[in-house]
Write an enzyme that holds these catalytic residues in place. Structure first.
Site, PDB file in Angstrom:
ATOM      1  N   SER A   1       0.840  -1.201   0.000  1.00 24.49           N
ATOM      2  CA  SER A   1       0.000   0.000   0.000  1.00 24.49           C
ATOM      3  C   SER A   1       0.871   1.247   0.000  1.00 24.49           C
ATOM      4  O   SER A   1       1.980   1.241   0.539  1.00 24.49           O
ATOM      5  CB  SER A   1      -0.898   0.031   1.238  1.00 24.49           C
ATOM      6  OG  SER A   1      -0.137   0.343   2.392  1.00 24.49           O
ATOM      7  N   ASP A   2       0.360   2.312  -0.597  1.00 25.87           N
ATOM      8  CA  ASP A   2       1.003   3.602  -0.366  1.00 25.87           C
ATOM      9  C   ASP A   2       0.791   3.938   1.105  1.00 25.87           C
ATOM     10  O   ASP A   2      -0.012   3.302   1.793  1.00 25.87           O
ATOM     11  CB  ASP A   2       0.412   4.678  -1.285  1.00 25.87           C
ATOM     12  CG  ASP A   2       1.384   5.846  -1.489  1.00 25.87           C
ATOM     13  OD1 ASP A   2       2.265   6.054  -0.631  1.00 25.87           O
ATOM     14  OD2 ASP A   2       1.254   6.559  -2.506  1.00 25.87           O
ATOM     15  N   TRP A   3       1.510   4.930   1.607  1.00 31.33           N
ATOM     16  CA  TRP A   3       1.532   5.202   3.043  1.00 31.33           C
ATOM     17  C   TRP A   3       0.158   5.677   3.551  1.00 31.33           C
ATOM     18  O   TRP A   3      -0.263   6.790   3.271  1.00 31.33           O
ATOM     19  CB  TRP A   3       2.653   6.205   3.331  1.00 31.33           C
ATOM     20  CG  TRP A   3       3.956   5.514   3.666  1.00 31.33           C
ATOM     21  CD1 TRP A   3       4.731   5.740   4.777  1.00 31.33           C
ATOM     22  CD2 TRP A   3       4.632   4.477   2.937  1.00 31.33           C
ATOM     23  NE1 TRP A   3       5.825   4.887   4.767  1.00 31.33           N
ATOM     24  CE2 TRP A   3       5.789   4.108   3.669  1.00 31.33           C
ATOM     25  CE3 TRP A   3       4.370   3.784   1.761  1.00 31.33           C
ATOM     26  CZ2 TRP A   3       6.671   3.102   3.240  1.00 31.33           C
ATOM     27  CZ3 TRP A   3       5.250   2.788   1.331  1.00 31.33           C
ATOM     28  CH2 TRP A   3       6.376   2.464   2.069  1.00 31.33           C
TER      29      TRP A   3
END
Ligand SMILES: *[C@@H]1O[C@H](CO)[C@@H](O)[C@H](O)[C@H]1NC(C)=O
Ligand SMILES: *[C@@H]1O[C@H](CO)[C@@H](O)[C@H](O)[C@H]1NC(C)=O
Ligand SMILES: *[C@@H]1O[C@H](CO)[C@@H](O)[C@H](O)[C@H]1NC(C)=O
Ligand SMILES: *[C@@H]1O[C@H](CO)[C@@H](O)[C@H](O)[C@H]1NC(C)=O
Ligand SMILES: *[C@@H]1O[C@H](CO)[C@@H](O)[C@H](O)[C@H]1NC(C)=O
Ligand SMILES: *[C@@H]1O[C@H](CO)[C@@H](O)[C@H](O)[C@H]1NC(C)=O
Ligand SMILES: *[C@@H]1O[C@H](CO)[C@@H](O)[C@H](O)[C@H]1NC(C)=O
Ligand SMILES: *[C@@H]1O[C@H](CO)[C@@H](O)[C@H](O)[C@H]1NC(C)=O
Ligand SMILES: *[C@@H]1O[C@H](CO)[C@@H](O)[C@H](O)[C@H]1NC(C)=O
Ligand SMILES: CC(=O)N[C@H]1CO[C@H](CO)[C@@H](O)[C@@H]1O
Length: 874
Positions: free
Chosen positions: A297-299
């Site tokens: 996942s992106d942050w």
């Protein structure tokens, strides 16, 4: 609480519940023609179960076996550790997962950025993606990737968070376009494939990002936006054909090149959050494209637990629900979801296997060194766990990983410089009587090259955009330094005015100069930093720092004005480009640490420019198509961003609308000239295209586990790091341990989501990047390129195809080659045309087809200088 906020809260809670229901309702739909062209009420169909990896593709079978052997030894808690980040600022890197101490397996380290090692010292600042693209040079793409990989490896990084092909660059104002390569999918696809190979040959896992349609910064994720209040994430609504032919194309190339990891993005696609979009992750990426690595996942782009796991997410970063909340959608919740029977073990096994397969695929078992830097401090001594402020000791060993990379960076930056105009003044000899240098873009920021966090200001010469896609400069050679040392050594005159608003000094100097070199720029970056009112995305396409006025003020007095543009993408130059006093224009992009040396190499003729524009320079921003969304269009809900223009972005839009740009995609001059001749096309026998059929094997299950919560409680002897995410449960009551008020709520998970039985294979799939027959070579093309000038030079010969049909681009780039040719000599341009190159995506059959429309191949020096053409005999 204001009424708006209350409304928003109510809607959000409802949306969370509905999110689960919608997934459940979607049970009975199917994936036939998922996205109609009408994007109103865009909807992303469900696709389950999440495909499990099977070792398809060169190199993956062996990695798969090793990964399975490793994961088979793991306990449930250890598998959870491998998938879940420990939380923001919990460890040395921008992201770390839990370790497996029992096996002596350290925590994996994920580190920005796509142009170097972020948050570290003694590292290089490489040329940005959108600038190296202008070299159109496969060798430079690979070498840059390899050297970045070497630097990450030397610092103890397992996963480099790059390269980027999302954003692709739908709109030139998109804040992070410069991190990626080009709005053309083929140039981007070739660049990302070479970069992935380079990074991974150095023993580091590449993370291709951001998947997908992450085309603007405004409202990319849900949050509070000043006066607008809470606003949900934007939804990029796209039809199936545009997805396949444009935005997905370079991701397919990255998968084919073996990218070990892909990062899902912040935005929604067709109203489904990217990191839990089962259609895009399960069906498209792991199904059709046969992706073997893991999705990260992106942050904080994860917004649900079980929903994201079933929809194909394999690793959550940085692991906490919000930065430093100490809570996680996974961690304890992931452990619980397996032991309460909601999540089948095979799905967790698959996630862990994918992570370990990527690890073995790039050879990290042979390459890995312990992490020897700390993102959160440059001090030698400090806290290992920055947020918890514990683990005091040596945190930075200041390992110098730069080797001789500076030399390559200088060459790459020079090779990426595009000569747009030259009335004969270039190259300079260095014996000009009086050289004047203008612009704050010529000089170093008074704060130093790293003076603003994440390069979040536009002070001094621009050599990098801002945001997480940055690294610290070891030094920044400015244009002024390089030009002065060039001239001083030859006894020349060289003076500068670097205050863009010192009008009288500018006029006085310009009047004396025999040559004036003006440096101007335009910046952009990631949305969490606002610079001069630009919240990541640019507000306009004009030059910053009054650059346009500076050019005019100099050229009013100097009839030999050379303009050098450092910019993140296209800028408006209509007001000055054709002035007779502007004798030359160069686009130098974001060159990185060797900026000044590289531009001096080009200006003084040591390097003959051969770069070509990786985008179009038009007259007005409206020519590029739909604007970005700067104000929410749906109240507090998801702004609906309909990609109605389809595949017509950048030059395809200009061509379609018959708009003549100033400098077209693929354009670039040289100090010599080239002639094109002898187009020759040889048809290569290839069998018919066959759809992939049959079924997969059943999902493997690796090991077994107990369902007794008592076996998963906190170990009494663990040294707990505050706010860290662990896999353990703090109660034998699962509801209590989950800390989720909605725990156990009756949710009908999508049909088939937990089914580990053999699944039908996808017709357009079957290999890495898609059906392997898409890469069958159908034609081999050659042409003769002759250097008919007096100096050696590089020419990028470009191959375009007209696919025919009423709704196709006039031309679409399909291949290119950069050739170095001596004066008076010829070279042979050689390019293959694959089945994929002449196919269109057919939404009915859900496969690629070659239409009956007449197809034409063009070879030329730009997208509008198509010097040789022929019809393809299909
Ligand atoms: C899939 O959905 C379409 C449109 O709703 C429908 O026409 C078709 O019959 C469905 N196909 C199957 C196999 O269910
Ligand atoms: C698109 O769909 C919406 C709702 O489904 C409908 O109101 C609209 O008329 C459609 N637009 C076109 C151009 O068909
Ligand atoms: C999970 O990772 C944490 C942090 O690295 C570590 O302290 C813990 O021992 C690990 N747990 C297991 C079961 O390996
Ligand atoms: C489990 O996930 C839910 C959201 O689904 C969250 O509210 C809760 O805090 C999480 N639990 C833990 C222990 O992190
Ligand atoms: C465009 O934005 C830049 C950077 O914020 C600013 O300097 C410039 O004045 C703006 N141009 C216009 C025409 O508003
Ligand atoms: C600029 O003007 C001077 C003086 O008129 C002339 O000698 C020179 O050739 C001009 N240079 C260019 C590049 O036009
Ligand atoms: C904690 O105790 C377990 C069980 O006795 C042991 O296996 C493990 O090594 C201990 N861990 C630490 C960090 O002391
Ligand atoms: C378990 O952990 C959650 C979240 O970390 C916390 O809210 C809860 O009070 C804890 N329960 C116990 C019994 O320690
Ligand atoms: C199982 O655990 C997950 C994670 O905590 C939770 O979201 C879900 O509601 C639980 N399901 C049941 C049936 O208890
Ligand atoms: C001289 C100069 O341009 N200074 C700028 C440096 O960057 C900060 C932050 O953007 C600006 O406020 C200064 O004006």
């Amino acid at each position: 609480m204001t009424k708006d906020v209350m409304l928003w809260l109510a809607r959000t809670l409802l949306a969370v519940r509905l999110g689960r229901l919608v997934e459940a309702q979607a049970l009975y739909s199917n994936t036939t023609n998922p996205n109609p062209v009408n994007l109103t009420d865009a909807y992303s169909p469900p696709y389950y179960p999440s495909p499990w990896m099977d070792g398809t593709g060169p190199g993956w079978a062996e990695a798969y076996q090793k990964a399975q052997a490793f994961v088979s030894q793991l306990t449930l808690l250890e598998k959870v550790n491998l998938t879940t980040g420990v939380g923001w600022e919990g460890e040395a890197c921008v992201g770390n997962v839990g370790a497996i101490p029992r096996l002596g397996f350290p925590s994996l380290c994920m580190q920005d950025s796509p142009l170097g090692v972020r948050f570290a010292d003694y590292v290089s600042a490489f040329t940005a993606g959108g600038t190296i693209a202008a070299s159109w040079d496969r060798g430079e793409f690979y070498r840059r990737g390899y050297q970045m990989g070497v630097e990450h490896n030397g610092k103890g990084v397992d996963v480099q968070l790059g390269p980027v092909v999302g954003p692709l660059g739908r709109n030139p104002k998109g804040g992070r376009n410069w991190e990626g390569f080009s709005p053309d999918p083929v140039l981007s696809g070739i660049a990302i494939a070479e970069t992935v190979r380079g990074i991974q040959d150095a023993g580091v896992i590449a993370c291709t990002k951001h998947y997908i349609l992450n085309e603007q910064e405004h409202f990319r994720s849900p949050g509070a936006f000043g006066d607008f209040g809470q606003v949900d994430a934007i939804s990029s609504n796209v039809d199936d054909k545009t997805l396949h032919e444009l935005y997905l194309w370079p991701f397919a190339d990255a998968v084919r090149a073996g990218t070990g990891s892909i990062m899902c993005s912040y935005n929604k696609i067709n109203n489904s959050q990217a990191c839990q979009n089962s259609y895009l992750q399960n069906y498209i990426l792991k199904g059709e494209l046969g992706f073997q690595g893991f999705i990260m996942s992106d942050w904080d782009a994860q917004h649900g637990g079980v929903a994201s796991t079933l929809a194909g997410l394999d690793m959550t970063m940085p692991g906490d629900t919000d930065f430093d909340s100490g809570l996680s959608f996974w961690g304890p919740n992931l452990t619980i979801s397996v032991i309460n029977g909601t999540l089948p073990e095979w799905r967790l096994d698959d996630a862990a296997t994918r992570i370990m397969a990527a690890y073995y695929y790039v050879g990290r078992d042979r390459h890995a060194v312990p992490t020897n830097f700390n993102s959160w401090s440059k001090d030698t001594y400090g806290y290992q766990h920055a947020f918890a402020q514990t683990g005091y000791g040596i945190i930075n060993q200041h390992v110098d990983v730069r080797a001789e990379h500076y030399a390559s960076i200088r060459i790459a930056a020079a090779k990426s410089t595009v000569l747009l105009k030259n009335n004969g003044v270039l190259p300079l000899t260095g014996r000009e009587k009086f050289t004047a240098i203008f612009g704050n873009d010529a000089t170093e920021s008074e704060y130093g090259p790293n003076g603003c966090a994440d390069r979040g200001c536009d002070n001094g010469t621009l050599a990098m955009g801002w945001g997480s896609g940055t690294s610290d400069f070891p030094y920044l050679v400015t244009p002024l330094e390089a030009i002065k040392s060039e001239l001083v050594s030859k006894g020349g005159m060289a003076q500068s005015v670097t205050d863009n608003w010192a009008y009288s000094q500018i006029a006085a100097l310009a009047k004396q100069a025999s040559v004036s070199i003006v440096f101007v720029n335009a910046d952009s970056g990631e949305g969490y930093i606002t610079v001069d009112g630009n919240a990541g995305d640019r507000n306009n396409l004009t030059l910053w720092q009054d650059g346009e006025a500076l050019v005019k003020n100099v050229s009013a007095y100097s009839n030999n004005t050379i303009v050098v543009i450092h910019s993140v993408g296209p800028v408006l130059i209509d007001s000055f480009y054709d002035s007779p006093n502007i004798s030359a224009i160069l686009w130098a992009g974001l060159p990185g640490q060797e900026s000044g040396n590289a531009i001096a190499d080009v200006l003084y003729g040591r390097v003959n420019p051969g770069g070509k524009l990786p985008f179009t320079i038009g007259r007005d921003e409206s020519e590029y198509g739909p604007d970005l969304i700067y104000e929410p269009t749906n109240g507090h809900g998801s702004s609906q961003d309909n990609f109605d223009e389809g595949v017509f972005i950048d030059y395809r839009a200009f061509d379609k609308n018959n708009v003549t740009p100033i400098y077209e995609f693929g354009f670039g001059l040289s100090y010599t000239t080239f002639a094109y001749s002898n187009l020759n096309i040889v048809k290569i026998p290839a069998g018919p295209y066959t759809a992939t059929t049959g079924k997969t094997l059943a999902a493997p299950v690796l090991g077994n586990y107990s369902t007794d919560p008592a076996d998963y409680q906190w170990p009494s002897n663990l040294t707990y790091v505050s706010h860290y995410i662990y896999p353990y449960l703090n109660s034998t009551d699962l509801k209590e341990a989950s800390n989720d008020p909605e725990y156990g709520a009756e949710v009908e998970w999508p049909k088939g989501a937990t089914d580990g039985s053999p699944q039908p294979r996808i017709a357009a799939g079957g290999g890495l990047g898609g059906n392997p027959q898409l890469w069958d070579v159908l034609f081999s093309v050659t042409a003769t390129i002759t250097n008919n000038g007096t100096v050696p030079g590089d020419e990028v010969a470009q191959l375009y195809i007209s696919l025919g049909g009423p709704n196709e681009p006039v031309v679409a780039l399909r291949n290119f080659e950069r050739l170095s040719i001596q004066p008076g000599q010829s070279a042979t341009f050689t390019a293959d045309i694959t089945r994929r190159d002449v196919s269109n995506w057919d939404t009915v059959t859900q496969n690629w087809v070659i239409t009956d429309h007449k197809k034409t191949v063009h070879v030329g020096s730009s997208s509008r200088t198509l010097l040789l053409s022929a019809t393809l005999d299909l």
